[in-house]
Design an enzyme around this catalytic site. Structure first.
Site, PDB file in Angstrom:
ATOM      1  N   GLU A 282       0.790  -1.517  13.031  1.00 17.03           N
ATOM      2  CA  GLU A 282       1.042  -3.004  13.053  1.00 17.03           C
ATOM      3  C   GLU A 282       1.291  -3.606  14.519  1.00 17.03           C
ATOM      4  O   GLU A 282       1.439  -4.894  14.618  1.00 17.03           O
ATOM      5  CB  GLU A 282       2.059  -3.559  12.030  1.00 17.03           C
ATOM      6  CG  GLU A 282       1.439  -3.359  10.655  1.00 17.03           C
ATOM      7  CD  GLU A 282       2.444  -3.913   9.653  1.00 17.03           C
ATOM      8  OE1 GLU A 282       3.672  -4.078  10.085  1.00 17.03           O
ATOM      9  OE2 GLU A 282       1.900  -3.865   8.471  1.00 17.03           O
TER      10      GLU A 282
ATOM     11  N   TRP B  99       0.925  -1.063   0.016  1.00 23.10           N
ATOM     12  CA  TRP B  99       0.024   0.011   0.087  1.00 23.10           C
ATOM     13  C   TRP B  99       0.867   1.249   0.036  1.00 23.10           C
ATOM     14  O   TRP B  99       0.468   2.213  -0.213  1.00 23.10           O
ATOM     15  CB  TRP B  99      -1.067   0.118   1.266  1.00 23.10           C
ATOM     16  CG  TRP B  99      -0.248   0.360   2.599  1.00 23.10           C
ATOM     17  CD1 TRP B  99       0.659  -0.241   2.993  1.00 23.10           C
ATOM     18  CD2 TRP B  99      -0.625   1.371   3.432  1.00 23.10           C
ATOM     19  NE1 TRP B  99       1.148   0.148   4.293  1.00 23.10           N
ATOM     20  CE2 TRP B  99       0.334   1.637   4.634  1.00 23.10           C
ATOM     21  CE3 TRP B  99      -1.609   2.370   3.463  1.00 23.10           C
ATOM     22  CZ2 TRP B  99       0.319   2.416   5.674  1.00 23.10           C
ATOM     23  CZ3 TRP B  99      -1.663   3.285   4.515  1.00 23.10           C
ATOM     24  CH2 TRP B  99      -0.804   3.283   5.394  1.00 23.10           C
ATOM     25  N   ASP B 100       2.165   1.119   0.171  1.00 28.56           N
ATOM     26  CA  ASP B 100       3.247   2.279   0.516  1.00 28.56           C
ATOM     27  C   ASP B 100       3.163   2.916  -1.048  1.00 28.56           C
ATOM     28  O   ASP B 100       3.267   4.293  -0.979  1.00 28.56           O
ATOM     29  CB  ASP B 100       4.564   1.653   0.312  1.00 28.56           C
ATOM     30  CG  ASP B 100       4.651   0.757   1.468  1.00 28.56           C
ATOM     31  OD1 ASP B 100       3.943   0.253   2.145  1.00 28.56           O
ATOM     32  OD2 ASP B 100       5.820   0.709   1.948  1.00 28.56           O
TER      33      ASP B 100
ATOM     34  N   LYS C  12       3.431   1.848  16.429  1.00 28.55           N
ATOM     35  CA  LYS C  12       4.411   1.812  15.308  1.00 28.55           C
ATOM     36  C   LYS C  12       4.464   2.784  14.482  1.00 28.55           C
ATOM     37  O   LYS C  12       5.689   3.461  13.995  1.00 28.55           O
ATOM     38  CB  LYS C  12       4.086   0.537  14.561  1.00 28.55           C
ATOM     39  CG  LYS C  12       5.445   0.087  13.772  1.00 28.55           C
ATOM     40  CD  LYS C  12       5.140  -1.345  12.962  1.00 28.55           C
ATOM     41  CE  LYS C  12       6.041  -1.434  11.825  1.00 28.55           C
ATOM     42  NZ  LYS C  12       5.731  -2.663  10.854  1.00 28.55           N
ATOM     43  N   GLN C  13       3.456   3.234  13.978  1.00 27.68           N
ATOM     44  CA  GLN C  13       3.414   4.369  12.787  1.00 27.68           C
ATOM     45  C   GLN C  13       1.920   5.006  12.788  1.00 27.68           C
ATOM     46  O   GLN C  13       1.161   4.217  13.452  1.00 27.68           O
ATOM     47  CB  GLN C  13       3.834   3.721  11.337  1.00 27.68           C
ATOM     48  CG  GLN C  13       2.690   2.725  11.126  1.00 27.68           C
ATOM     49  CD  GLN C  13       2.858   1.821   9.770  1.00 27.68           C
ATOM     50  OE1 GLN C  13       3.537   0.698  10.173  1.00 27.68           O
ATOM     51  NE2 GLN C  13       2.765   2.426   8.570  1.00 27.68           N
TER      52      GLN C  13
HETATM   53  C1  BGC Z   1       4.910  -1.298   7.554  1.00 29.98           C
HETATM   54  C2  BGC Z   1       3.793  -1.279   6.605  1.00 29.98           C
HETATM   55  C3  BGC Z   1       4.482  -1.039   5.196  1.00 29.98           C
HETATM   56  C4  BGC Z   1       5.562  -2.277   5.191  1.00 29.98           C
HETATM   57  C5  BGC Z   1       6.602  -2.100   3.829  1.00 29.98           C
HETATM   58  C6  BGC Z   1       6.046  -2.257   7.422  1.00 29.98           C
HETATM   59  O1  BGC Z   1       6.888  -2.123   8.558  1.00 29.98           O
HETATM   60  O2  BGC Z   1       4.320  -1.315   9.004  1.00 29.98           O
HETATM   61  O3  BGC Z   1       2.910  -0.207   6.654  1.00 29.98           O
HETATM   62  O4  BGC Z   1       3.440  -1.415   4.141  1.00 29.98           O
HETATM   63  O5  BGC Z   1       6.558  -2.006   6.309  1.00 29.98           O
HETATM   64  O6  BGC Z   1       7.118  -0.932   3.761  1.00 29.98           O
END
Ligand code: BGC
Length: 760
Positions: free
Chosen positions: A488, A357-358, A591-592
């Site tokens: 996550e 999804w990035d 986490k984000q």
């Molecule tokens: C992130 C995801 C991301 C993936 C790839 C993960 O660490 O939590 O949001 O899509 O990395 O960049």
């Protein structure tokens, strides 16, 4: 934070060879051209610790997963972008001793990545065991002008002797992925051929049957004079070489110019692949190194014209932002709708080089504002081509009637993520894909896109959400159970605010698009669907903290122990490397960006006070252990006037890989989060927004910067913005007038005109 390499506005420079930094440097100095790419491995033999890496966009292998494949609906494989034929190889030998920077005494070493021109250069001097001193100068690039061509100029000068030196240019297909799950070798050899000053290796992937051809030619020069040489040829499985000894005179420069073509069945049929590689490399050889280099540098100059960000008064930030822009364009140029943007691009293996999804959430805004709309459109078309697979994917999970669930990780449209809590639950990714359609249309004004490609994708996604929500009698509202949000560090939660929000928005957007599209498309909503969708839109449940404007990340969030990231001992950061997974899941740490990700995407739905209240609640709890996190925080911090916080987080994101904050640059770079760094400047500091109400600009400038400037594209008109401590200047470089809001004031800037305003 110490800088790993020297600060320079256009270059990354390493002046001392450090074997311990070699793998990091191999990632950081990587080169690519959107079609294929190479880590900055050495041309000559290197016996030290290295990650040899050569990758071709779209060529992958379905590596059987280690766990979980026995569960219903679980992906059976993880798609690995393949480490493929090593085309850079040129071995050098004197008196039986191979040139090897891990062996000889190094008297001088200089490596630089010239980002302006897209060149990787190296100059070094070594002393062999015999006391013979040699200087080597190499320049290489993956051509931005010819997608299937790379070239190397490798100059050797004997410094204190005259004598024979052996040169061995070769192609080596004996490469395997370091991240292979079962140490499997993924290639089969199709053919090989070697002749005087040329060679070709053709290989195919097991299972997926991707074919690649790698062809080389070379010429040999004494200073500017082309020499006739009589090399020997040699070959074995997956390997071809030429080798020859030549008498080199002291102080005279001898140059081997190696031309390489890399073709694959991504662009050609299997039957014409080898012929194409041979033709491409012959053409490159005929053009010669200097012509190829000029074409390549010109192509980069074109990119920089619209994509550069100039920062005055802070060289570290300047270098950081260019490093990010450079790697993004090396990874994706939009020439081919079969390709996408892997989180590590062509710089490493982790994350399989697959699409996340990035792309939609982070990279698309970058390409929308820095390139021709066609580039962003290709990213959208990529997902359009995967729609049938997304529908199959949803069907496997029990959804019906055209509901589409796009994968979290994919190479061909099939889901191949390997963790159930992400594969099945991190479904918010579906929302980012619909949002990308909306984002594209509002930036470009290309509403025709909606009938041709947009509606089918948006309708499939909306149908999924409509089925994924369920009516809760207890809450008298639609709820969404068992999901993982962008954060996550929480799994299997109910009513993740972000997921509920974007899901409802998708359904609403689908209703709008459906009404706009007049064509009688089979994907159009039925009258019953329209009614059901409306009912959902009006009745979705959102968790909020009573008596506040705080949107709760999910049900039960307040039951957690209320701590902030400052409460975590420094020695325990990052928590994902120190804590057990269950401890992380139970903790409050984020986490984000999660709720904040929603406030970022839908900023225009909320007042500044609401954004501030939520930012102050969530920012302190966020540990930013995904590289995608800081940029969203920068943008919101700048929006609410927290410039110090914005700058602190900006610096962290812009030099994340360059200074290797997370000690993982050796595995590859965080390509997709580099787009986030760009967003931090343009959307964060520059305050540029494109919403349904049009373009608005509210710039601010960090105190340490003298000025910064960049270009954006809006409705296909290029606009240049420059911001100093006192004023902002907006120039319309396009061919039609542009209306926008500058500091809330409606203005119209005619083509070729400039307008200025004092900085607030
Ligand atoms: C992130 C995801 C991301 C993936 C790839 C993960 O660490 O939590 O949001 O899509 O990395 O960049």
């Amino acid at each position: 934070m110490r800088n790993l390499f020297e600060i320079d506005p256009w270059k990354i420079i390493e002046t001392k060879f450090d074997a311990n930094k070699q793998k990091q440097a191999e990632s950081i100095f990587s080169i690519g051209n959107g079609s294929f790419g190479q880590r900055a491995n050495f041309e000559e033999k290197y016996s030290g610790d290295t990650l040899q890496g050569s990758y071709i966009g779209g060529v992958y292998y379905p590596d059987k997963t280690r766990v979980g494949w026995w569960k219903n609906g679980y992906p059976e494989y993880f798609a690995k972008v393949l480490n493929s034929t090593n085309w850079i190889g040129i071995n050098i030998e004197i008196d039986g001793e191979q040139l090897d920077l891990n062996v000889q005494q190094i008297k001088y070493f200089h490596r630089e990545l010239d980002m302006q021109k897209g060149l990787l250069k190296r100059t070094f001097r070594v002393v062999f065991g015999s006391g013979k001193e040699l200087e080597v100068e190499s320049i290489r690039f993956c051509s931005m002008a010819r997608e299937e061509i790379a070239a190397i100029s490798y100059t050797v000068t004997p410094l204190n002797f005259s004598g024979n030196v052996k040169f061995t240019p070769y192609l080596d297909g004996n490469v395997s992925n370091h991240d292979a799950n079962y140490d499997e070798f993924f290639w089969l050899e199709d053919s090989r051929k070697v002749d005087i000053q040329k060679g070709i290796l053709c290989a195919r992937t097991k299972k997926t049957n991707f074919c690649i051809a790698t062809a080389m030619r070379f010429s040999f020069w004494r200073e500017q004079e082309l020499l006739t040489i009589h090399p020997n040829v040699a070959q074995r499985d997956f390997y071809v070489e030429n080798n020859f000894e030549h008498y080199l005179e002291k102080g005279v420069r001898f140059t081997l110019k190696k031309y390489v073509a890399v073709t694959s069945t991504i662009n050609h049929s299997e039957f014409e692949l080898a012929a194409k590689a041979i033709k491409r490399v012959r053409d490159a050889y005929t053009s010669g190194f200097d012509t190829l280099r000029t074409e390549h540098e010109n192509a980069w100059a074109e990119i920089w014209k619209s994509a550069d960000i100039l920062i005055e008064g802070d060289e570290a930030s300047q270098q950081g932002i260019r490093f990010n822009i450079f790697h993004l364009y090396q990874t994706y140029t939009g020439k081919n709708a079969k390709l996408n943007i892997g989180p590590k691009g062509f710089t490493g293996e982790k994350y399989g080089g697959a699409t996340y999804w990035d792309t939609e959430a982070y990279c698309l805004p970058f390409y929308l504002k820095t390139a021709d709309p066609q580039v962003a459109k290709q990213l959208l078309i990529y997902r359009y081509h995967h729609l049938d697979r997304a529908i199959e994917n949803a069907e496997k999970l029990g959804f019906k009637n055209g509901a589409a669930l796009y994968p979290m990780v994919t190479m061909n449209g099939e889901e191949c993520h390997n963790e159930w809590e992400i594969t099945f639950e991190e479904i918010h990714r579906n929302g980012a894909i619909a949002f990308a359609v909306y984002n594209y249309v509002r930036h470009t004004g290309d509403t025709a896109y909606l009938s041709e490609y947009g509606l089918p994708v948006v309708a499939g996604i909306a149908r999924f959400w409509a089925q994924r929500f369920n009516w809760s009698e207890a809450k008298k509202a639609y709820v969404m159970l068992g999901v993982t949000g962008p954060n996550e560090y929480e799994n299997n939660v109910n009513n993740n605010w972000y997921t509920n929000y974007i899901a409802r928005w998708c359904i609403q957007y689908c209703l709008e698009v459906n009404a706009q599209v007049s064509a009688a498309l089979p994907e159009k909503l039925s009258a019953k669907e329209i009614k059901d969708f409306q009912h959902i839109v009006e009745n979705v449940y959102f968790p909020v903290l009573t008596d506040t404007n705080i949107f709760l990340q999910q049900d039960g969030f307040m039951d957690k122990e209320q701590l902030t990231a400052n409460d975590i001992p420094v020695a325990e950061r990052p928590i994902n490397q120190h804590w057990s997974w269950d401890r992380i899941l139970r903790s409050i740490f984020i986490k984000q960006a999660d709720v904040l990700q929603g406030l970022y995407l839908f900023e225009d739905h909320f007042s500044e006070d609401i954004i501030r209240e939520n930012f102050d609640f969530y920012e302190p709890k966020t540990v930013h252990e995904s590289s995608l996190s800081p940029c969203v925080h920068v943008i919101l911090a700048a929006k609410i006037g927290r410039m110090d916080k914005a700058l602190e987080l900006y610096l962290r994101t812009s030099r994340l890989d360059l200074d290797d904050y997370n000690h993982e640059a050796d595995e590859g770079l965080h390509i997709t989060s580099m787009a986030g760094t760009w967003m931090s400047v343009v959307e964060g500091l520059g305050g540029v927004r494109v919403t349904e109400n049009g373009l608005s600009i509210n710039p601010s400038i960090p105190k340490p910067w003298k000025a910064y400037s960049f270009q954006i594209r809006y409705k296909n008109q290029p606009l240049a913005l420059s911001i100093t401590q006192h004023k902002v200047t907006l120039e319309n470089l396009g061919s039609a007038p542009v209306s926008c809001k500058l500091f809330g004031q409606e203005i119209s800037v005619k083509e070729g005109e400039k307008q200025e305003a004092a900085l607030k």
